[in-house]
Enzyme design. Structure first.
Site, PDB file in Angstrom:
ATOM      1  N   HIS A   1       0.810  -1.215   0.000  1.00 61.30           N
ATOM      2  CA  HIS A   1       0.000   0.000   0.000  1.00 61.30           C
ATOM      3  C   HIS A   1       0.849   1.275   0.000  1.00 61.30           C
ATOM      4  O   HIS A   1       0.617   2.151  -0.844  1.00 61.30           O
ATOM      5  CB  HIS A   1      -1.048   0.030   1.109  1.00 61.30           C
ATOM      6  CG  HIS A   1      -1.888   1.252   0.958  1.00 61.30           C
ATOM      7  ND1 HIS A   1      -2.878   1.365   0.011  1.00 61.30           N
ATOM      8  CD2 HIS A   1      -1.803   2.462   1.541  1.00 61.30           C
ATOM      9  CE1 HIS A   1      -3.375   2.580   0.036  1.00 61.30           C
ATOM     10  NE2 HIS A   1      -2.748   3.275   0.953  1.00 61.30           N
TER      11      HIS A   1
ATOM     12  N   TYR B   1       1.539   5.031  -2.452  1.00 59.57           N
ATOM     13  CA  TYR B   1       1.773   6.429  -2.070  1.00 59.57           C
ATOM     14  C   TYR B   1       3.157   6.906  -2.483  1.00 59.57           C
ATOM     15  O   TYR B   1       3.357   8.095  -2.739  1.00 59.57           O
ATOM     16  CB  TYR B   1       1.485   6.639  -0.574  1.00 59.57           C
ATOM     17  CG  TYR B   1       0.012   6.841  -0.425  1.00 59.57           C
ATOM     18  CD1 TYR B   1      -0.537   8.096  -0.654  1.00 59.57           C
ATOM     19  CD2 TYR B   1      -0.845   5.775  -0.206  1.00 59.57           C
ATOM     20  CE1 TYR B   1      -1.902   8.282  -0.639  1.00 59.57           C
ATOM     21  CE2 TYR B   1      -2.207   5.949  -0.181  1.00 59.57           C
ATOM     22  CZ  TYR B   1      -2.732   7.216  -0.397  1.00 59.57           C
ATOM     23  OH  TYR B   1      -4.083   7.399  -0.396  1.00 59.57           O
TER      24      TYR B   1
ATOM     25  N   HIS C   1      -9.195   0.055 -11.448  1.00 55.27           N
ATOM     26  CA  HIS C   1      -8.920   1.064 -10.414  1.00 55.27           C
ATOM     27  C   HIS C   1      -7.469   1.538 -10.466  1.00 55.27           C
ATOM     28  O   HIS C   1      -7.201   2.732 -10.549  1.00 55.27           O
ATOM     29  CB  HIS C   1      -9.245   0.478  -9.036  1.00 55.27           C
ATOM     30  CG  HIS C   1      -8.667   1.258  -7.897  1.00 55.27           C
ATOM     31  ND1 HIS C   1      -9.155   2.494  -7.532  1.00 55.27           N
ATOM     32  CD2 HIS C   1      -7.633   1.011  -7.071  1.00 55.27           C
ATOM     33  CE1 HIS C   1      -8.447   2.962  -6.517  1.00 55.27           C
ATOM     34  NE2 HIS C   1      -7.515   2.080  -6.222  1.00 55.27           N
ATOM     35  N   PHE C   2      -6.517   0.595 -10.449  1.00 55.50           N
ATOM     36  CA  PHE C   2      -5.143   1.094 -10.361  1.00 55.50           C
ATOM     37  C   PHE C   2      -4.608   1.572 -11.714  1.00 55.50           C
ATOM     38  O   PHE C   2      -3.572   2.226 -11.753  1.00 55.50           O
ATOM     39  CB  PHE C   2      -4.205   0.126  -9.629  1.00 55.50           C
ATOM     40  CG  PHE C   2      -3.978  -1.213 -10.246  1.00 55.50           C
ATOM     41  CD1 PHE C   2      -3.261  -1.351 -11.418  1.00 55.50           C
ATOM     42  CD2 PHE C   2      -4.439  -2.365  -9.615  1.00 55.50           C
ATOM     43  CE1 PHE C   2      -3.033  -2.591 -11.968  1.00 55.50           C
ATOM     44  CE2 PHE C   2      -4.217  -3.614 -10.169  1.00 55.50           C
ATOM     45  CZ  PHE C   2      -3.507  -3.726 -11.346  1.00 55.50           C
ATOM     46  N   HIS C   3      -5.363   1.298 -12.786  1.00 56.18           N
ATOM     47  CA  HIS C   3      -4.970   1.961 -14.035  1.00 56.18           C
ATOM     48  C   HIS C   3      -5.433   3.417 -14.067  1.00 56.18           C
ATOM     49  O   HIS C   3      -4.940   4.203 -14.877  1.00 56.18           O
ATOM     50  CB  HIS C   3      -5.470   1.188 -15.260  1.00 56.18           C
ATOM     51  CG  HIS C   3      -4.554   0.043 -15.613  1.00 56.18           C
ATOM     52  ND1 HIS C   3      -4.601  -1.165 -14.964  1.00 56.18           N
ATOM     53  CD2 HIS C   3      -3.528  -0.052 -16.495  1.00 56.18           C
ATOM     54  CE1 HIS C   3      -3.652  -1.968 -15.445  1.00 56.18           C
ATOM     55  NE2 HIS C   3      -2.986  -1.305 -16.373  1.00 56.18           N
TER      56      HIS C   3
ATOM     57  N   ARG D   1      -9.744 -10.755 -12.425  1.00 54.44           N
ATOM     58  CA  ARG D   1      -8.519 -10.116 -12.867  1.00 54.44           C
ATOM     59  C   ARG D   1      -7.460 -11.203 -13.068  1.00 54.44           C
ATOM     60  O   ARG D   1      -7.696 -12.370 -12.764  1.00 54.44           O
ATOM     61  CB  ARG D   1      -8.043  -9.082 -11.839  1.00 54.44           C
ATOM     62  CG  ARG D   1      -7.608  -9.692 -10.527  1.00 54.44           C
ATOM     63  CD  ARG D   1      -7.308  -8.637  -9.471  1.00 54.44           C
ATOM     64  NE  ARG D   1      -5.972  -8.059  -9.637  1.00 54.44           N
ATOM     65  CZ  ARG D   1      -5.300  -7.457  -8.649  1.00 54.44           C
ATOM     66  NH1 ARG D   1      -5.834  -7.350  -7.440  1.00 54.44           N
ATOM     67  NH2 ARG D   1      -4.118  -6.943  -8.868  1.00 54.44           N
ATOM     68  N   ARG D   2      -6.314 -10.839 -13.560  1.00 49.27           N
ATOM     69  CA  ARG D   2      -5.118 -11.679 -13.691  1.00 49.27           C
ATOM     70  C   ARG D   2      -5.237 -12.798 -14.715  1.00 49.27           C
ATOM     71  O   ARG D   2      -4.288 -13.118 -15.388  1.00 49.27           O
ATOM     72  CB  ARG D   2      -4.714 -12.327 -12.348  1.00 49.27           C
ATOM     73  CG  ARG D   2      -4.292 -11.344 -11.294  1.00 49.27           C
ATOM     74  CD  ARG D   2      -3.542 -12.039 -10.156  1.00 49.27           C
ATOM     75  NE  ARG D   2      -3.110 -11.091  -9.130  1.00 49.27           N
ATOM     76  CZ  ARG D   2      -3.755 -10.867  -8.002  1.00 49.27           C
ATOM     77  NH1 ARG D   2      -4.869 -11.520  -7.731  1.00 49.27           N
ATOM     78  NH2 ARG D   2      -3.296  -9.986  -7.135  1.00 49.27           N
TER      79      ARG D   2
HETATM   80 CU    CU Z   1      -3.990   0.045  -0.693  1.00 49.30          CU
END
Ligand code: CU
Lengths: 551, 49
Positions: free
Chosen positions: A225, A229, A376-378, A441-442
């Site tokens: 995580h 950041y 989301h993370f794209h 996913r994956r």
């Molecule tokens: Cu996280």
């Protein structure tokens, strides 16, 4: 004493060190982007990989090369540049430390990449046990981390030198921010170093037979995580401290920016359980605690949003803008250094909102391990962060190479950013939608034995292939711009924009520079959130797992 | 009379140039967006589990 570093150029010796990092980062963009293109094509069901290349192999290439290599190298190069610019040129010794770090990271990267390309390490970028890679892959990752600590040491040494030379003064904002990110990175990477050195390396070498899977995943997410950041904070540096200068405005508040960075340091690490909400072996009460700490990150995130809007609105109104949103029209939309990162900021709104859904325990069951998460993370890393990095490269690269961003390149950069926005809207939008319909996913393409539910996902997978292909064109365009700015653009002086505060007389409280205090609270929060769960995971562990190579 | 009017005019102009009402509206929009998405997925959850 340091003579007014704000007016000077980044020293060319520091520039070479920073550019070395950027070259690796943009090579990674090409390799990882190509792997991404192949993935979306395979998942459309219309294309098969040639020559026996495995889907999970290119998936690993994509994740490791973009998620770990591109980001880490770009961030290190960027942070070295802003520190050299705002705290002064590195000393010979500091620069040597930086170069040693660069080479350790590069050797580690090559080692890990070779193992992935030899198909000895198709363990995806999360390298979850009990999937077992060749030991050289783990060794390579260790070197990348150790190298990043070494580059970080150069930044810490520079900061310490600046403080000694300027007693009782607050450090330059960008140096302060780079230091916070470096400290957070060091604390966070202890987790991944621990699982690799204590668990995965001995196990892959055959010195021990089994591994405690839950402990290794927990150590991974202790790191995983804050990794997010670590990507995001350099983008925030650009948003808070550089974009205001580019638009011709001011930083809304220096103290607010420093405080939000301190809050990110405190709340980024003791929150890894929000990635493990559906895992057994961790008590629900501790998951709940870490979810609460996760939600604390909403505060500095909304502070950031407020500060950015305020800086835009103050600028627009100073130019005579009227009405509720008239200031939007005053922003320099023709300037890629502003507009491309701005697209990233806009993407961060759905990205952040989606993150709050992911971290909510019940709703995590709706989206867990679905392609919603990939969508989301794209938006977070692959749009908000990456477009901001590209936007920074448009002035940083020519500044460091003594060239200029031409009108023509600026126009291409605007096209590049727009193509990215269009491609990502298709790809990430389709991923979110298919995820809500249960698409995993994956995994590689499958019709799951002709299942009706899996058939619903196919149109979305085709939309992902369309979006991914547009994104690949944007990547090629970006590489063309990078090569132009690094080698072919006309010689000249490109400005290194460093914002000034709206109220420079308002000094931030010196308590912000009290690292014993902030690192102390960081460590206390980590011990509070993790000690008892770790004791549980170790004491009540099931039998360990042997390694699996499923590719 | 005319003097007083002039005074109040300048005052509103100063307020307008340093106003952050657009910022407030934008941040509220983000908050609203977060809540809508959250509630939407929450009802999807209730519907399925
Ligand atoms: Cu996280």
């Amino acid at each position: 004493m340091i003579k007014s570093p704000l007016k000077s150029k980044v020293d060319s010796r520091d520039g070479k060190l920073a550019m070395a990092h950027l070259y690796v980062a943009f090579i990674a963009l090409l390799v990882g982007g190509l792997a991404g293109l192949l993935q979306v094509l395979v998942r459309s069901g219309k294309f098969q990989l040639p020559a026996g290349i495995g889907y999970y192999q290119i998936l690993t290439v994509h994740g490791v090369v973009l998620g770990l290599v591109l980001t880490t190298f770009f961030i290190m190069g960027f942070q070295l540049s802003v520190v050299s610019k705002t705290a002064g040129t590195f000393t010979g010794k500091q620069r040597t430390v930086g170069w040693i770090g660069f080479w350790i990271m590069t050797i580690g990267t090559i080692a890990a990449a070779v193992m992935i390309l030899l198909n000895k390490a198709s363990v995806l970028y999360t390298f979850y046990a009990p999937l077992q890679a060749h030991f050289i892959f783990y060794l390579g990752l260790t070197l990348v981390v150790v190298g990043s600590w070494t580059v970080g040491a150069a930044i810490i040494m520079k900061y310490a030198e600046w403080r000694r030379a300027n007693p009782g003064q607050q450090s330059p904002l960008l140096t302060f921010m780079a230091l916070v990110n470096t400290l957070m990175w060091i604390v966070a990477t202890i987790g991944v170093a621990a699982t690799v050195l204590i668990q995965l390396l001995p196990w892959s070498l055959g010195w021990v037979d089994t591994v405690n899977v839950a402990v290794s995943r927990t150590l991974f997410w202790y790191f995983g995580h804050p990794l997010v950041y670590f990507w995001l904070l350099p983008a925030y540096m650009v948003w808070y401290a550089i974009i205001p200068k580019i638009i011709g405005g001011k930083i809304f508040s220096d103290s607010l920016a420093r405080m939000s960075f301190i809050l990110f340091l405190l709340f980024s690490i003791p929150v890894g359980f929000h990635h493990q909400l559906l895992e057994p072996g961790i008590d629900a009460a501790w998951k709940f605690l870490q979810v609460v700490l996760t939600f604390a990150v909403v505060i500095p995130s909304l502070m950031t949003a407020f500060s950015l809007f305020a800086s835009f609105e103050t600028f627009g109104r100073s130019k005579g803008a009227k009405g509720l949103f008239g200031w939007l029209k005053k922003l320099p939309w023709g300037d890629a250094r502003f507009t491309v990162p701005f697209i990233g900021m806009v993407a961060f709104i759905p990205a952040g909102a989606g993150g709050i859904v992911n971290a909510s325990h019940q709703m995590n069951q709706v989206i867990h391990n679905t392609i919603w998460v990939t969508g989301h993370f794209h938006l977070t890393v692959a749009t908000a962060v990456v477009l901001t990095f590209f936007g920074a490269a448009f002035w940083l690269v020519p500044h460091l190479t003594g060239r200029k961003l031409t009108k023509k390149m600026n126009k291409l950069a605007l096209i590049q950013g727009s193509l990215w926005a269009i491609g990502m809207t298709f790809m990430s939008g389709a991923m979110h939608a298919a995820g809500l319909l249960g698409a995993p996913r994956r995994s590689a393409f499958s019709d799951y034995g002709g299942s009706a539910q899996a058939a619903e996902w196919i149109p979305y997978q085709i939309a992902q292939a369309v979006g991914g292909s547009i994104l690949f064109i944007a990547i090629i365009l970006m590489l063309y711009i990078f090569i132009n700015l690094a080698f072919f653009a006309p010689k000249g002086e490109q400005e290194f924009p460093v914002g000034e505060a709206l109220h420079p007389e308002e000094k931030a409280p010196m308590v912000f520079e009290n690292w014993k205090l902030w690192l102390g609270i960081t460590v206390l929060l980590i011990l509070f959130a993790y000690t008892i769960p770790f004791i549980d995971l170790i004491q009540n562990a099931p039998p360990g797992s042997k390694g699996f190579k499923l590719w | 009379m005319a003097k007083a009017e002039l005074k109040s005019n300048t005052k509103t102009e100063i307020e307008d140039s340093s106003s952050l009402k657009g910022t407030l509206a934008s941040v509220f929009f983000i908050g609203f967006f977060i809540i809508v998405l959250w509630v939407g997925v929450y009802f999807l959850y209730l519907d399925r589990f």
